[in-house]
Design an enzyme around this catalytic site. Sequence first.
Site, short mmCIF file in Angstrom:
data_model
loop_
_atom_site.label_atom_id
_atom_site.label_comp_id
_atom_site.label_asym_id
_atom_site.label_seq_id
_atom_site.Cartn_x
_atom_site.Cartn_y
_atom_site.Cartn_z
N ASN A 70 92.23 67.64 5.08
CA ASN A 70 92.07 67.13 6.44
C ASN A 70 91.90 68.37 7.34
OD1 ASN A 70 92.27 65.97 8.95
ND2 ASN A 70 94.19 64.90 8.56
N ARG A 78 88.91 63.93 4.73
CA ARG A 78 89.02 62.98 5.84
C ARG A 78 87.96 63.34 6.87
NH1 ARG A 78 92.92 62.86 10.95
NH2 ARG A 78 92.37 60.81 11.64
N HIS A 105 91.77 54.82 12.43
CA HIS A 105 92.88 54.59 11.48
C HIS A 105 92.43 53.68 10.34
CE1 HIS A 105 95.83 55.07 15.12
NE2 HIS A 105 95.79 56.21 14.45
N ARG A 145 98.26 58.14 25.55
CA ARG A 145 96.96 57.52 25.91
C ARG A 145 97.20 56.19 26.59
NH1 ARG A 145 94.61 57.91 19.90
NH2 ARG A 145 95.94 59.68 19.42
N GLU A 168 97.54 57.71 3.89
CA GLU A 168 96.09 57.92 4.03
C GLU A 168 95.58 58.89 2.96
OE1 GLU A 168 97.30 58.32 8.16
OE2 GLU A 168 95.28 57.69 8.71
#
Length: 396
Positions: free
Chosen positions: A7, A91, A180, A241, A383
């Site tokens: 990643n 990723r 996601h 956010r 993940e």
Amino acid sequence: MKILVINAGSSSLKYQLIDMDNKLVMAKGLCERIGIEGSRLKHTPAGRDSVVIESPMPTHADAITLVISSLTDSENGVISSMSEIGAVGHRVVHGGESFSESVVIDEKVKEGIRGCIELAPLHNPANLIGIEACEKVMPGVPQVAVFDTAFHQTMPQKAYLYGLPYEYYQKYKIRRYGFHGTSHKYVSGRAAEMLNRPLSELRVVTCHLGNGSSVAAIDHGRVVDTSMGLTPLAGVIMGTRCGDIDPAIVTFLMEKEGLDPKAMDAVMNKQSGVLGVSGVSSDFRDLGAAAENGDSRAKAALDMFYYSVKKYVGAYAAVMGGIDALVFTAGVGENNAACRAAVTDGLEYMGVKIDPELNKQRGEMEISAPGAAVHTLVIPTDEEMMIALDAQRLTK
Ligand code: ADP
């Protein structure tokens, strides 16, 4: 077969080496400050202490070289040579409309990832650099790209188009993509396994609740809607956010506060969410503690978060004509029993009822009350494992 999962960020690179024969993580680590003064690698072989190596890493290729030498090191390594690595899974944040599933990387795929840079200007360039660094350091080892957006590409047009002039979709590809995806795919797959039923028979709502949060409606194995949009700013209120707001607020605030687009973007991405509302923290543990001490704004922020997740659960139940399973995952979804209790409170009418005692437990589990029509599940996301599974499947 052993798979290296990468990643890559602009100045960092996370990795895991996974043995697919027993699905165990052999080692993981993080390179930080790539390309800047003070680069360091933290390497953790499974079941052993971490080691920190301070060494200059001017480029991502230098970082990968150091990762390989840590993995093969005689003292802290876990494999004897690089040739044991069967494939690398990367990723990649944005696959746009070009990628609806994971793919083996070739020049055309890299071109496609480059083509999505405009949609993810912070992430895709870094992901590409990570891919090219691996190609350089590990020639001949197959590389696979796994996209955060891919699982959501099954959404129908009515769910992904925005009510804007169609020409902006044609010109700039402005539409809902969702993020996601790797996590939503992993936990929905695990949910089906836990329930001993094929995913293709289930209607599932997955709630990935962490610093960034998103909810997805997965109808018979296909995503039909998700809360994040063109970017990961949309949907439920998050750590920093704002999530969904009236779009008119953007121009109103820009005018009133004299903000340029970059400053407005920072307000919405970094200064909003539960942090902005509470003025306390973006971390849900801090908020819980503050609310318990009587901080009314921390309590308001938490209530807003639970309420916004609940609205999506209800909306997606409406979209799918009911649900069979409701899944909680990620930092908050996995660990915060109060959140799960608040989101599911009052949903008995649609078959959701949790057992308060089971809800206090930790780990992968079903927390539904006896006789509840809907299975409510807590599933720790993974993940990296999902990326490794795709890389294995595509390169076997
Ligand atoms: P990211 O989006 O950065 O991957 P995570 O999924 O790691 O985020 O989630 C981070 C959030 O999870 C934080 O707000 C943190 O408070 C919350 N969290 C993590 N562990 C716990 C815990 N044991 N109890 C309650 N909340 C937790």
